[in-house]
Write a protein that holds these residues in place. Structure first.
Motif, short mmCIF file in Angstrom:
data_model
loop_
_atom_site.label_atom_id
_atom_site.label_comp_id
_atom_site.label_asym_id
_atom_site.label_seq_id
_atom_site.Cartn_x
_atom_site.Cartn_y
_atom_site.Cartn_z
N LYS A 113 0.93 -1.27 0.00
CA LYS A 113 -0.06 0.09 0.16
C LYS A 113 0.96 1.27 -0.02
O LYS A 113 0.60 2.22 -0.57
CB LYS A 113 -0.99 -0.22 1.20
N VAL A 117 0.51 4.06 -3.04
CA VAL A 117 0.29 5.47 -2.82
C VAL A 117 1.47 6.48 -3.24
O VAL A 117 1.32 7.42 -3.61
CB VAL A 117 -0.05 5.57 -1.17
N GLY A 145 -0.87 11.26 1.28
CA GLY A 145 -0.51 9.75 1.25
C GLY A 145 -1.05 9.03 2.41
O GLY A 145 -1.60 7.96 2.24
N ILE A 148 -4.42 8.42 2.66
CA ILE A 148 -5.10 7.67 1.48
C ILE A 148 -4.86 6.36 1.84
O ILE A 148 -5.60 5.45 1.43
CB ILE A 148 -4.58 8.21 0.01
N ALA A 149 -3.69 6.00 2.26
CA ALA A 149 -3.14 4.70 2.58
C ALA A 149 -4.00 3.78 3.30
O ALA A 149 -4.56 2.58 3.28
CB ALA A 149 -1.61 4.40 2.91
#
Length: 369
Positions: A113, A117, A145, A148-149
């Protein structure tokens, strides 16, 4: 991903009401922007959704779950702050992985992940650096990031671009829009910058003094503002507001008569001597020419106060003669006017907005946009 629903929420601090009667429903996967002047309550709403601020009244739902009494860490939302809030002792890779490790995900899955990202944000080459070795723009990408991760249900952003310079802010805004298309997470974004609101949002929520003024898509709010506050807040340069009086089929301003069409009269049903606020955007005012004057424009003479070059065009700030009534308009970049000059400009009578003087409510809005 999940929808977010606010039902009549309020937040009071003693006798001070930060927000009241806030009701809205953000569909799954949409990008909504909360916008308004400082102190309007937009950050309070965001923090209430995140669980960082308790509410005095109302209900907050994420998906179908009432979250009023659910702690912030259990709401499955990710928040990006104005100051980035990165861990200074961790590398970029460790910052990106932090939330995943807290959820005890497998190491191999975390690494995958983080790489995904980092690639999407173009920060792969920064993974081994510490935050102090990054520029402001790079730190903001890492903060984005990290959020989002986690692949949260809801993505919350509180003025995340305000610390960036103009060019980097534009670039990051574009990246944000592309990222939203890629990940599709329900996103709520707070800003006081109306350009960010117009360019990013599926829907805009305009706030003032803790109350919602209007909700709609950017173009609808721009062309059909609910009131004078919305009309003047969205648009750069902002809309001009001129005090006018209705007399015999015309609006009178500074002893000059602006003829109005039958559509406006039919909508307003004005009476003799009634006062209104007339709105017109700077881009709908041009230097007078005989050709334009034959196409539904009205001429008025002004005195120039300030000339502000903007690159491809010039913003001219002026006043109507012998008054304190301001009128801003745009001219070509090669225009040679200067402070103190008197010029004649033409108002496009097909692009007028009429507001109630007392309430500010929009009584008539042009639909020519």
């Amino acid at each position: 991903m999940a929808k977010v629903k606010l039902q009549n929420i309020a937040r009071k601090f003693g006798n001070v009401t930060a927000i009241e009667n806030i009701t809205l429903e953000i569909p799954n996967g949409e990008f909504w922007v909360l916008v308004g002047p400082s102190g309007c309550g937009k950050s309070t709403i965001l923090r209430a959704i995140a669980g960082l601020e308790s509410i005095t009244e109302g209900e907050i739902y994420i998906g179908n779950t009432l979250v009023n009494h659910i702690p912030a860490r259990q709401r499955d939302v990710a928040m990006v702050f104005q100051n980035y809030a990165l861990y200074p002792h961790l590398t970029v890779a460790e910052n990106l992985a932090f939330g995943l490790r807290m959820r005890r995900e497998a190491k191999a899955e975390i690494n995958q992940k983080v790489q995904t990202v980092a690639r999407s944000l173009n920060i792969e080459h920064l993974l081994k650096r510490k935050p102090k070795q990054l520029s402001g723009g790079q730190q903001q990408r890492v903060a984005l990031g990290r959020a989002i991760a986690r692949v949260p249900q809801v993505f919350l952003l509180d003025e995340p671009l305000s610390n960036l310079d103009a060019q980097l802010r534009d670039d990051t805004r574009t990246e944000l829009k592309q990222l939203h298309h890629q990940v599709g997470i329900t996103t709520i974004y707070v800003t006081h910058d109306q350009t960010e609101a117009m360019t990013l949002a599926d829907r805009i929520v305009v706030l003032k003094d803790g109350n919602i003024q209007q909700i709609g898509n950017p173009q609808t709010i721009y062309a059909q503002p609910a009131n004078r506050m919305v009309a003047t807040f969205l648009g750069n340069p902002p809309m001009n507001i001129l005090p006018v009086t209705y007399l015999n089929g015309s609006f009178v301003i500074n002893n000059q008569f602006l003829p109005i069409n039958s559509e406006i009269e039919q909508r307003l049903h004005p009476i003799q001597g009634q006062n209104f606020d007339l709105g017109i955007r700077p881009e709908d005012i041009q230097l007078a020419t005989s050709e334009l004057n034959q196409k539904g424009y009205y001429t008025i003479t002004v005195e120039i106060n300030i000339v502000e070059p903007l690159g491809r065009e010039i913003l001219v700030k002026s006043k109507l003669l012998d008054t304190n009534i301001n009128l801003d308009f745009l001219v070509a970049a090669d225009w040679q006017g200067k402070q103190g000059d008197r010029v004649t400009v033409q108002l496009d009578l097909k692009r007028l907005f009429i507001f109630d003087v007392s309430s500010g409510k929009t009584l008539f809005a042009s639909f020519a946009y």
